[in-house]
Design a protein around this motif. Structure first.
Motif, PDB file in Angstrom:
ATOM      1  N   GLU A 291       0.830  -1.210   0.000  1.00  0.00           N
ATOM      2  CA  GLU A 291       0.000   0.000   0.000  1.00  0.00           C
ATOM      3  C   GLU A 291       0.863   1.258   0.000  1.00  0.00           C
ATOM      4  OE1 GLU A 291      -3.151   2.282   2.961  1.00  0.00           O
ATOM      5  OE2 GLU A 291      -2.855   0.118   3.153  1.00  0.00           O
ATOM      6  N   ILE A 292       1.928   1.246   0.809  1.00  0.00           N
ATOM      7  CA  ILE A 292       2.846   2.383   0.858  1.00  0.00           C
ATOM      8  C   ILE A 292       3.499   2.593  -0.504  1.00  0.00           C
ATOM      9  CG2 ILE A 292       5.032   3.200   1.831  1.00  0.00           C
ATOM     10  CD1 ILE A 292       4.187   1.815   4.464  1.00  0.00           C
ATOM     11  N   ALA A 293       3.947   1.490  -1.113  1.00  0.00           N
ATOM     12  CA  ALA A 293       4.595   1.580  -2.425  1.00  0.00           C
ATOM     13  C   ALA A 293       3.640   2.149  -3.468  1.00  0.00           C
ATOM     14  CB  ALA A 293       5.101   0.205  -2.855  1.00  0.00           C
ATOM     15  N   ASP A 294       2.400   1.644  -3.492  1.00  0.00           N
ATOM     16  CA  ASP A 294       1.417   2.132  -4.460  1.00  0.00           C
ATOM     17  C   ASP A 294       1.151   3.623  -4.262  1.00  0.00           C
ATOM     18  OD1 ASP A 294       1.197  -0.389  -5.499  1.00  0.00           O
ATOM     19  OD2 ASP A 294      -0.652  -0.889  -4.440  1.00  0.00           O
ATOM     20  N   ARG A 295       1.020   4.042  -3.006  1.00  0.00           N
ATOM     21  CA  ARG A 295       0.733   5.447  -2.714  1.00  0.00           C
ATOM     22  C   ARG A 295       1.878   6.348  -3.170  1.00  0.00           C
ATOM     23  NH1 ARG A 295      -1.007   4.623   2.116  1.00  0.00           N
ATOM     24  NH2 ARG A 295       0.930   5.055   3.242  1.00  0.00           N
ATOM     25  N   ARG A 296       3.106   5.914  -2.923  1.00  0.00           N
ATOM     26  CA  ARG A 296       4.265   6.719  -3.333  1.00  0.00           C
ATOM     27  C   ARG A 296       4.398   6.769  -4.850  1.00  0.00           C
ATOM     28  NH1 ARG A 296       8.874   4.605   1.015  1.00  0.00           N
ATOM     29  NH2 ARG A 296       7.937   5.540   2.869  1.00  0.00           N
TER      30      ARG A 296
END
Length: 314
Positions: A291-296
């Motif tokens: 989720e963090i990767a997708d958001r960034r």
């Protein structure tokens, strides 16, 4: 040739196939999905629900995505009225030979037959086909509903009309298609990724840097530069007013003397790297890291889109 795209068939609903399905549906296509997995219906609903915020962040209409997607048990039925077919099966030549023979027989004569193959060129599995003129590679970076790049790689028998239609199709889907002028295993993106990954593993094996610090190096230097301008323009700018020529004639000489490392293939040494990576990122569950990767990644894409728009206006 001008071609309209109203119906897509997605063959294979793993990670890549589910992502393609969401992207196609968000662009208004009717999508027929075929995969032998017994949980296909549930997997599609879960993926469409999870990917909807990513698609909405790109300005796409995610209303009624599920209504545009249809589960089809038989491959021939899935492709019967398709304008484009996106195959996402196993990376095995014999599998692709058999499947594309079926696709050529079952799909309409105008349908593009595209493979998400990560390393196998089209020529490797199209030699026995009656018609290979509309078969080519459309290799995405994972996940394709987020990552813009699609490598369009024609085989020896692919027609130029099919190449141009594939470029037009992916552009319509909001992707950034790049046509490769020569077939090569792994294509371009994966070869670059593999080269960098090999040196990264070597540096960790040698005790030069930890996995998390190597990631920090990339995120705070090359990752930013390459996302903005790519390696060649970055080097051209790095040469100052003299450009790439100045760089190669001066700094490039010393850089060429640098010998890159060869990662050890010893299982015990490889295991040390695996354990180091696991230790570095074990504090957070996989779902949260993803989720963090997708958001960034969405933030980077949004910033670049704004920058490109401003450049056109100024």
């Amino acid at each position: 040739m001008t071609q309209t795209f109203g119906t897509a068939a997605v063959i294979g609903a793993g990670t890549i196939g589910l992502s393609w399905t969401a992207l196609f549906a968000a662009h208004g296509l009717t999508v027929r999905v075929s995969d032998p997995r017994p949980d296909l219906g549930d997997a599609l609903v879960q993926a469409l629900d999870a990917f909807a915020p990513h698609l909405a962040a790109q300005g796409l209409d995610t209303t009624d995505l599920v209504d545009r997607v249809h589960v089809v048990s038989d491959v021939t039925e899935a492709v019967a009225d398709a304008d484009v077919v996106q195959e996402n099966g196993p990376e095995r030549i014999e599998f692709k030979k058999d499947l594309f023979a079926q696709l050529v027989r079952g799909a309409p004569a105008h349908a593009l037959l595209l493979s998400s193959s990560s390393a196998i060129p089209a020529t490797a599995f199209t030699g026995d086909l009656d018609d290979a003129s509309r078969v080519l590679i459309g290799h995405p970076f994972n996940p394709p509903h987020l990552m813009p790049l699609v490598e369009v790689v024609p085989g020896e028998r692919t027609s130029e009309d099919a190449v141009q239609s594939a470029v037009a199709f992916y552009a319509t889907m909001g992707r950034a298609p790049v046509v490769l002028r020569k077939e090569i295993p792994g294509f371009v993106g994966n070869r670059l990724q593999n080269a960098l990954s090999r040196e990264a593993v070597y540096l960790v094996q040698q005790g030069v840097v930890t996995p998390e610090d190597l990631d920090a190096v990339m995120k705070n230097s090359l990752g930013i530069r390459w996302a903005a301008v790519g390696p060649f323009l970055g080097s051209h700018l790095g040469g100052g007013p003299g450009g790439y020529r100045h760089l190669t004639e001066h700094i490039g000489v010393s850089m060429q003397q640098m010998q890159l490392g060869q990662p050890s293939s010893d299982p015990a040494v490889r295991e040390l790297v695996v354990e180091a990576v696991e230790k570095a990122y074990a504090a957070l569950p996989y779902e949260l890291l993803a989720e963090i990767a997708d958001r960034r990644e969405l933030a980077v894409l949004a910033a670049l889109k704004t920058a490109h728009r401003n450049e056109k206006e100024n």
